[in-house]
Design a protein around this motif. Structure first.
Motif, PDB file in Angstrom:
ATOM      1  N   ARG A  55      -3.950  25.231   7.036  1.00 25.75           N
ATOM      2  CA  ARG A  55      -4.552  24.864   5.746  1.00 25.75           C
ATOM      3  C   ARG A  55      -3.743  23.783   5.052  1.00 25.75           C
ATOM      4  O   ARG A  55      -4.305  22.855   4.465  1.00 25.75           O
ATOM      5  N   ASN A  56      -2.420  23.919   5.107  1.00 24.10           N
ATOM      6  CA  ASN A  56      -1.566  22.908   4.488  1.00 24.10           C
ATOM      7  C   ASN A  56      -1.756  21.550   5.160  1.00 24.10           C
ATOM      8  O   ASN A  56      -1.784  20.515   4.484  1.00 24.10           O
ATOM      9  N   ALA A  57      -1.884  21.553   6.480  1.00 22.92           N
ATOM     10  CA  ALA A  57      -2.088  20.292   7.204  1.00 22.92           C
ATOM     11  C   ALA A  57      -3.420  19.654   6.816  1.00 22.92           C
ATOM     12  O   ALA A  57      -3.502  18.435   6.631  1.00 22.92           O
ATOM     13  N   VAL A  58      -4.461  20.476   6.677  1.00 22.15           N
ATOM     14  CA  VAL A  58      -5.769  19.952   6.261  1.00 22.15           C
ATOM     15  C   VAL A  58      -5.669  19.380   4.850  1.00 22.15           C
ATOM     16  O   VAL A  58      -6.214  18.300   4.561  1.00 22.15           O
ATOM     17  N   SER A  59      -4.973  20.083   3.976  1.00 25.27           N
ATOM     18  CA  SER A  59      -4.810  19.614   2.596  1.00 25.27           C
ATOM     19  C   SER A  59      -4.058  18.280   2.561  1.00 25.27           C
ATOM     20  O   SER A  59      -4.431  17.374   1.819  1.00 25.27           O
ATOM     21  N   GLN A  60      -3.020  18.172   3.371  1.00 27.08           N
ATOM     22  CA  GLN A  60      -2.282  16.908   3.428  1.00 27.08           C
ATOM     23  C   GLN A  60      -3.155  15.796   3.995  1.00 27.08           C
ATOM     24  O   GLN A  60      -3.087  14.653   3.540  1.00 27.08           O
ATOM     25  N   GLY A  61      -3.975  16.122   4.993  1.00 30.60           N
ATOM     26  CA  GLY A  61      -4.889  15.128   5.554  1.00 30.60           C
ATOM     27  C   GLY A  61      -5.872  14.626   4.516  1.00 30.60           C
ATOM     28  O   GLY A  61      -6.186  13.431   4.460  1.00 30.60           O
ATOM     29  N   GLU A  62      -6.363  15.551   3.671  1.00 32.14           N
ATOM     30  CA  GLU A  62      -7.281  15.143   2.605  1.00 32.14           C
ATOM     31  C   GLU A  62      -6.563  14.242   1.598  1.00 32.14           C
ATOM     32  O   GLU A  62      -7.153  13.272   1.107  1.00 32.14           O
ATOM     33  N   SER A  63      -5.316  14.543   1.304  1.00 31.50           N
ATOM     34  CA  SER A  63      -4.550  13.701   0.377  1.00 31.50           C
ATOM     35  C   SER A  63      -4.348  12.305   0.952  1.00 31.50           C
ATOM     36  O   SER A  63      -4.475  11.308   0.239  1.00 31.50           O
ATOM     37  N   ILE A  64      -4.041  12.231   2.235  1.00 30.00           N
ATOM     38  CA  ILE A  64      -3.864  10.933   2.890  1.00 30.00           C
ATOM     39  C   ILE A  64      -5.180  10.167   2.886  1.00 30.00           C
ATOM     40  O   ILE A  64      -5.202   8.946   2.691  1.00 30.00           O
ATOM     41  N   SER A  65      -6.287  10.874   3.080  1.00 33.73           N
ATOM     42  CA  SER A  65      -7.599  10.226   3.045  1.00 33.73           C
ATOM     43  C   SER A  65      -7.870   9.619   1.673  1.00 33.73           C
ATOM     44  O   SER A  65      -8.377   8.492   1.577  1.00 33.73           O
ATOM     45  N   LYS A  66      -7.530  10.344   0.627  1.00 38.13           N
ATOM     46  CA  LYS A  66      -7.711   9.805  -0.730  1.00 38.13           C
ATOM     47  C   LYS A  66      -6.820   8.594  -0.965  1.00 38.13           C
ATOM     48  O   LYS A  66      -7.236   7.616  -1.598  1.00 38.13           O
ATOM     49  N   LEU A  67      -5.600   8.647  -0.438  1.00 38.22           N
ATOM     50  CA  LEU A  67      -4.689   7.506  -0.580  1.00 38.22           C
ATOM     51  C   LEU A  67      -5.234   6.292   0.170  1.00 38.22           C
ATOM     52  O   LEU A  67      -5.152   5.162  -0.318  1.00 38.22           O
ATOM     53  N   THR A  68      -5.836   6.536   1.318  1.00 37.50           N
ATOM     54  CA  THR A  68      -6.444   5.446   2.083  1.00 37.50           C
ATOM     55  C   THR A  68      -7.605   4.835   1.323  1.00 37.50           C
ATOM     56  O   THR A  68      -7.787   3.610   1.321  1.00 37.50           O
ATOM     57  N   GLU A  69      -8.398   5.695   0.679  1.00 38.94           N
ATOM     58  CA  GLU A  69      -9.507   5.185  -0.142  1.00 38.94           C
ATOM     59  C   GLU A  69      -8.978   4.261  -1.241  1.00 38.94           C
ATOM     60  O   GLU A  69      -9.560   3.210  -1.519  1.00 38.94           O
ATOM     61  N   LEU A  70      -7.879   4.658  -1.854  1.00 42.01           N
ATOM     62  CA  LEU A  70      -7.291   3.803  -2.895  1.00 42.01           C
ATOM     63  C   LEU A  70      -6.796   2.483  -2.314  1.00 42.01           C
ATOM     64  O   LEU A  70      -6.886   1.441  -2.970  1.00 42.01           O
ATOM     65  N   ALA A  71      -6.272   2.546  -1.096  1.00 39.99           N
ATOM     66  CA  ALA A  71      -5.779   1.324  -0.461  1.00 39.99           C
ATOM     67  C   ALA A  71      -6.911   0.329  -0.232  1.00 39.99           C
ATOM     68  O   ALA A  71      -6.704  -0.890  -0.355  1.00 39.99           O
ATOM     69  N   PHE A  72      -8.122   0.820   0.062  1.00 43.63           N
ATOM     70  CA  PHE A  72      -9.260  -0.080   0.252  1.00 43.63           C
ATOM     71  C   PHE A  72      -9.612  -0.802  -1.046  1.00 43.63           C
ATOM     72  O   PHE A  72     -10.267  -1.830  -1.017  1.00 43.63           O
ATOM     73  N   ILE A  73      -9.186  -0.256  -2.152  1.00 43.30           N
ATOM     74  CA  ILE A  73      -9.441  -0.916  -3.434  1.00 43.30           C
ATOM     75  C   ILE A  73      -8.297  -1.856  -3.789  1.00 43.30           C
ATOM     76  O   ILE A  73      -8.504  -3.027  -4.113  1.00 43.30           O
ATOM     77  N   PHE A  74      -7.067  -1.367  -3.696  1.00 42.71           N
ATOM     78  CA  PHE A  74      -5.942  -2.125  -4.219  1.00 42.71           C
ATOM     79  C   PHE A  74      -5.444  -3.229  -3.292  1.00 42.71           C
ATOM     80  O   PHE A  74      -4.934  -4.238  -3.775  1.00 42.71           O
ATOM     81  N   ILE A  75      -5.591  -3.093  -2.005  1.00 44.35           N
ATOM     82  CA  ILE A  75      -5.108  -4.150  -1.107  1.00 44.35           C
ATOM     83  C   ILE A  75      -5.925  -5.434  -1.271  1.00 44.35           C
ATOM     84  O   ILE A  75      -5.336  -6.516  -1.427  1.00 44.35           O
ATOM     85  N   PRO A  76      -7.265  -5.386  -1.278  1.00 41.55           N
ATOM     86  CA  PRO A  76      -7.993  -6.642  -1.523  1.00 41.55           C
ATOM     87  C   PRO A  76      -7.703  -7.236  -2.914  1.00 41.55           C
ATOM     88  O   PRO A  76      -7.571  -8.454  -3.054  1.00 41.55           O
ATOM     89  N   LEU A  77      -7.598  -6.373  -3.936  1.00 44.99           N
ATOM     90  CA  LEU A  77      -7.272  -6.884  -5.276  1.00 44.99           C
ATOM     91  C   LEU A  77      -5.886  -7.504  -5.301  1.00 44.99           C
ATOM     92  O   LEU A  77      -5.665  -8.532  -5.956  1.00 44.99           O
ATOM     93  N   SER A  78      -4.945  -6.880  -4.603  1.00 47.75           N
ATOM     94  CA  SER A  78      -3.587  -7.424  -4.532  1.00 47.75           C
ATOM     95  C   SER A  78      -3.586  -8.778  -3.827  1.00 47.75           C
ATOM     96  O   SER A  78      -2.893  -9.717  -4.250  1.00 47.75           O
ATOM     97  N   PHE A  79      -4.363  -8.882  -2.744  1.00 45.25           N
ATOM     98  CA  PHE A  79      -4.454 -10.165  -2.054  1.00 45.25           C
ATOM     99  C   PHE A  79      -5.059 -11.242  -2.956  1.00 45.25           C
ATOM    100  O   PHE A  79      -4.560 -12.373  -3.015  1.00 45.25           O
ATOM    101  N   ALA A  80      -6.128 -10.896  -3.663  1.00 45.60           N
ATOM    102  CA  ALA A  80      -6.772 -11.866  -4.559  1.00 45.60           C
ATOM    103  C   ALA A  80      -5.802 -12.309  -5.648  1.00 45.60           C
ATOM    104  O   ALA A  80      -5.729 -13.501  -5.991  1.00 45.60           O
ATOM    105  N   THR A  81      -5.056 -11.364  -6.194  1.00 45.66           N
ATOM    106  CA  THR A  81      -4.075 -11.699  -7.231  1.00 45.66           C
ATOM    107  C   THR A  81      -3.011 -12.625  -6.672  1.00 45.66           C
ATOM    108  O   THR A  81      -2.625 -13.614  -7.319  1.00 45.66           O
TER     109      THR A  81
END
Length: 190
Positions: free
Chosen positions: A92-118
């Motif tokens: 369960r802990n591993a699944v929870s950590q995987g979900e957290s990493i997935s959310k972090l990846t979702e954020l990366a899809f937003i911030f990496i292109p914005l960071s590049f544009a900046t």
């Protein structure tokens, strides 16, 4: 989840208790075996003396040994149950950590292109001195990058595309296998 925390926090104490119980059961086994040996010796030495009490004592010791074996089996079964529970908790802990990493990846899809544009619009480019880009250009470029990155993410995770790739591989696998066999056979015949 709070029960998982309680189980995890008490695990060392339970392990210590089980180790103590196993040690005590081993000592009991040794003591019972010594007692049985003593009774057998007494029966051999003085058969007259052992008429009534020694067989009763021997039967009682055999019953104690059977109880000790059942208790040892219960301890082992309880320990195995706890270990399987801990395995489930860790999963369960591993699944929870995987979900957290997935959310972090979702954020990366937003911030990496914005960071590049900046970064891109923050550069001092000589060609831009004459006709400097405005804030609208930045937001258009950033939005395009953001949408492009998110579209790529959706395409990668798409079950439709994944299914198509599997079908493509299956359809062409036989052709590839046949070609590789022909290529492997061709040099050998030369």
């Amino acid at each position: 989840m709070s029960n998982d925390i309680v189980v995890s926090s008490r695990l060392p104490e339970w392990r210590r208790l089980w180790c103590n119980w196993r040690g005590l059961l081993t000592e009991c086994e040794t003591s019972l075996l010594q007692s049985m040996s003593w009774i057998s010796n007494q029966e051999k030495r003085a058969p007259d003396f052992s008429s009534d009490r020694l067989p009763q004592l021997k039967d009682r010791l055999l019953a104690l040994e059977a109880d000790r074996k059942r208790l040892a089996q219960r301890i082992v079964a309880s320990f195995e149950a706890l270990m399987s529970t801990m395995s489930i908790i860790e999963s369960r802990n591993a699944v929870s950590q995987g979900e957290s990493i997935s959310k972090l990846t979702e954020l990366a899809f937003i911030f990496i292109p914005l960071s590049f544009a900046t970064s891109f619009f923050g550069m001092e480019i000589k060609e831009w001195e004459v006709n400097k880009p405005r804030i609208g250009h930045f937001w258009g470029f950033a939005s395009g990058l953001l949408l492009g990155a998110y579209f790529i993410r959706l395409a990668i995770r798409s079950t439709f595309i994944q299914g198509g790739l599997k079908k493509f591989k299956r359809a062409h696998m036989e052709t590839w296998m046949a070609q590789s066999k022909l290529e492997a056979v061709a040099p050998a015949s030369s």
